[in-house]
Scaffold this motif. Structure first.
Motif, mmCIF file in Angstrom:
data_model
loop_
_atom_site.group_PDB
_atom_site.id
_atom_site.type_symbol
_atom_site.label_atom_id
_atom_site.label_comp_id
_atom_site.label_asym_id
_atom_site.label_seq_id
_atom_site.Cartn_x
_atom_site.Cartn_y
_atom_site.Cartn_z
ATOM 1 N N LEU A 59 0.833 -1.202 0.000
ATOM 2 C CA LEU A 59 0.000 0.000 0.000
ATOM 3 C C LEU A 59 0.869 1.254 0.000
ATOM 4 C CD1 LEU A 59 -2.895 1.060 0.105
ATOM 5 C CD2 LEU A 59 -2.735 1.041 2.605
ATOM 6 N N LYS A 60 1.922 1.251 0.804
ATOM 7 C CA LYS A 60 2.818 2.409 0.832
ATOM 8 C C LYS A 60 3.522 2.582 -0.507
ATOM 9 C CE LYS A 60 6.651 4.582 3.275
ATOM 10 N NZ LYS A 60 7.369 4.903 2.021
ATOM 11 N N THR A 61 3.965 1.475 -1.101
ATOM 12 C CA THR A 61 4.648 1.547 -2.395
ATOM 13 C C THR A 61 3.721 2.105 -3.467
ATOM 14 O OG1 THR A 61 5.993 -0.365 -1.771
ATOM 15 C CG2 THR A 61 5.965 0.235 -4.095
ATOM 16 N N LEU A 62 2.456 1.689 -3.432
ATOM 17 C CA LEU A 62 1.464 2.223 -4.367
ATOM 18 C C LEU A 62 1.346 3.734 -4.225
ATOM 19 C CD1 LEU A 62 -0.986 2.062 -6.293
ATOM 20 C CD2 LEU A 62 -2.388 1.486 -4.292
ATOM 21 N N TYR A 63 1.204 4.194 -2.991
ATOM 22 C CA TYR A 63 1.062 5.634 -2.770
ATOM 23 C C TYR A 63 2.350 6.383 -3.086
ATOM 24 C CZ TYR A 63 -3.662 5.870 -0.954
ATOM 25 O OH TYR A 63 -5.026 5.874 -0.844
ATOM 26 N N ASP A 64 3.504 5.772 -2.829
ATOM 27 C CA ASP A 64 4.781 6.408 -3.175
ATOM 28 C C ASP A 64 4.892 6.616 -4.678
ATOM 29 O OD1 ASP A 64 5.583 6.559 -0.562
ATOM 30 O OD2 ASP A 64 6.930 4.827 -0.639
ATOM 31 N N GLU A 65 4.455 5.631 -5.445
ATOM 32 C CA GLU A 65 4.508 5.745 -6.903
ATOM 33 C C GLU A 65 3.545 6.831 -7.388
ATOM 34 O OE1 GLU A 65 5.398 5.219 -10.906
ATOM 35 O OE2 GLU A 65 6.483 4.711 -9.068
ATOM 36 N N TYR A 66 2.368 6.901 -6.772
ATOM 37 C CA TYR A 66 1.424 7.959 -7.143
ATOM 38 C C TYR A 66 2.009 9.336 -6.826
ATOM 39 C CZ TYR A 66 -2.877 10.708 -7.349
ATOM 40 O OH TYR A 66 -3.822 11.655 -7.664
ATOM 41 N N ARG A 67 2.633 9.468 -5.649
ATOM 42 C CA ARG A 67 3.272 10.733 -5.288
ATOM 43 C C ARG A 67 4.339 11.112 -6.301
ATOM 44 N NH1 ARG A 67 2.940 12.281 0.356
ATOM 45 N NH2 ARG A 67 1.619 10.848 1.535
ATOM 46 N N ARG A 68 5.141 10.108 -6.709
ATOM 47 C CA ARG A 68 6.204 10.386 -7.678
ATOM 48 C C ARG A 68 5.631 10.889 -8.989
ATOM 49 N NH1 ARG A 68 8.429 8.677 -11.973
ATOM 50 N NH2 ARG A 68 6.999 6.937 -12.203
ATOM 51 N N ARG A 69 4.580 10.241 -9.464
ATOM 52 C CA ARG A 69 3.976 10.635 -10.737
ATOM 53 C C ARG A 69 3.409 12.049 -10.685
ATOM 54 N NH1 ARG A 69 0.437 5.807 -13.512
ATOM 55 N NH2 ARG A 69 1.965 4.125 -13.373
ATOM 56 N N LYS A 70 2.806 12.394 -9.569
ATOM 57 C CA LYS A 70 2.123 13.677 -9.461
ATOM 58 C C LYS A 70 3.004 14.786 -8.887
ATOM 59 C CE LYS A 70 -1.707 11.948 -10.987
ATOM 60 N NZ LYS A 70 -2.209 12.310 -12.330
#
Length: 333
Positions: A59-70
């Motif tokens: 779950l954290k990795t998913l949100y980290d990737e979203y943060r990186r993209r945005k």
């Protein structure tokens, strides 16, 4: 891979499994996100095993990737701010004029808006900026003790920044304050070219740190670790140097590299370095996508840039533009 033991609900017994990485998909705000997560299966029945810590990691990795993209500030940076400036989560929200629980929500994992994300990134990177916010918003704090404690912490950081700094740190600050939108990838390549061309013109290296041959080109590891949370986003400029840390001779090379190389994107500069002997020779027996931290010998950098200086008849730092332009035209063919 690491061995683990857990109860398999299907087999009804403790089983040993191997934690593996796997490609996963998730959705945040109706956007599908691909990321590299972890999973565990029972070696006897093949069932997917539910393990809370693995689920939390994914779950954290998913949100980290979203943060990186945005381009949203990382959770690690957000959580480091209160400790860095000795201020509580609620007082920090009040200081910034936000709702009392706003920063706490971000601290707990909620995604900040782009505007708030930029503010938090700048606060973390720039103590002088935070000191200005603290002074301007001190009336928002409930107690003078909170203000005084945080002021003491930020004053110490600013004083520390005024202490003599290493040459590579001075170069980094100079680059960041000259470039408004430089990414970590571009910064790494700028450092490499500054080191090489300074040697070519002055027969000595500007800084002592070793350069490593990573997949995406030359890298100075300590600098990479400091700015890694920016990923592909521009680095927020740091506090200006209190006194000139560069001689005119040093500044001339830095300014020319910034002017003639940093005008290209990081991926373009990566292609430049992938065609140059120092990086190629350091990785010559490695598969293309194999991670390694091999040192690029300084002698290799010095020899190569001396040859460039001779080949392009460079008499002054401004002449490095001939090489930059030629390299760009080469990769565009």
């Amino acid at each position: 891979m690491e061995k683990k033991y857990v109860l398999c609900e299907e087999c009804r017994k403790e089983v040993e499994f191997i934690l593996t990485e796997t490609s996963m998909n998730g959705r945040i705000k109706n956007e599908e996100i691909h990321f590299l997560g972890k999973e565990a299966r029972c070696p006897e029945c093949g069932s997917l095993l539910y393990i809370p810590e693995i689920n939390d990691f994914n779950l954290k990795t998913l949100y980290d990737e979203y943060r990186r993209r945005k381009g949203i500030v990382s959770l690690e940076v957000i959580r480091a701010i209160p400790e860095k400036y000795a201020i509580g989560k609620r007082p920090l929200s009040l200081l910034l004029g936000w709702g009392e629980q706003t920063f706490t929500r971000y601290y707990d994992g909620d995604l900040p808006t782009k505007q708030y994300s930029e503010i938090l990134s700048k606060i973390y990177e720039n103590p002088i900026y935070y000191a200005e916010l603290l002074q301007a918003g001190k009336e928002n704090l409930k107690t003078t003790a909170a203000y005084e404690k945080s002021k003491k912490a930020v004053d110490a950081l600013i004083l520390e920044a005024d202490e003599p700094i290493s040459k590579i740190e001075a170069v980094v600050r100079t680059i960041l304050n000259q470039c408004g939108d430089i990414t970590p990838l571009t910064l790494q390549k700028a450092l490499y070219y500054i080191q090489g061309f300074y040697y070519a013109f002055h027969n000595e290296f500007l800084f002592s740190e070793n350069c490593e041959a990573w997949i995406h080109g030359p890298v100075y590891r300590d600098i990479y670790n400091r700015y890694r949370t920016y990923h592909f986003d521009p680095i927020i400029p740091c506090a200006p140097l209190v006194s000139p840390a560069m001689t005119e001779v040093e500044a001339a090379v830095i300014n020319c590299v910034v002017q003639y190389f940093c005008c290209y994107g990081g991926k373009t500069l990566e292609q430049f370095t992938h065609q140059e002997d120092p990086w190629l020779n350091a990785r010559k027996d490695l598969p293309k996508l194999t991670s390694a931290r091999r040192i690029i010998p300084k002698e290799s950098i010095g020899d190569y840039f001396m040859r460039l200086k001779e080949k392009y008849n460079m008499e002054k730092p401004e002449d490095i533009r001939f090489y930059a332009e030629d390299r760009f035209l080469t990769i565009m063919k």
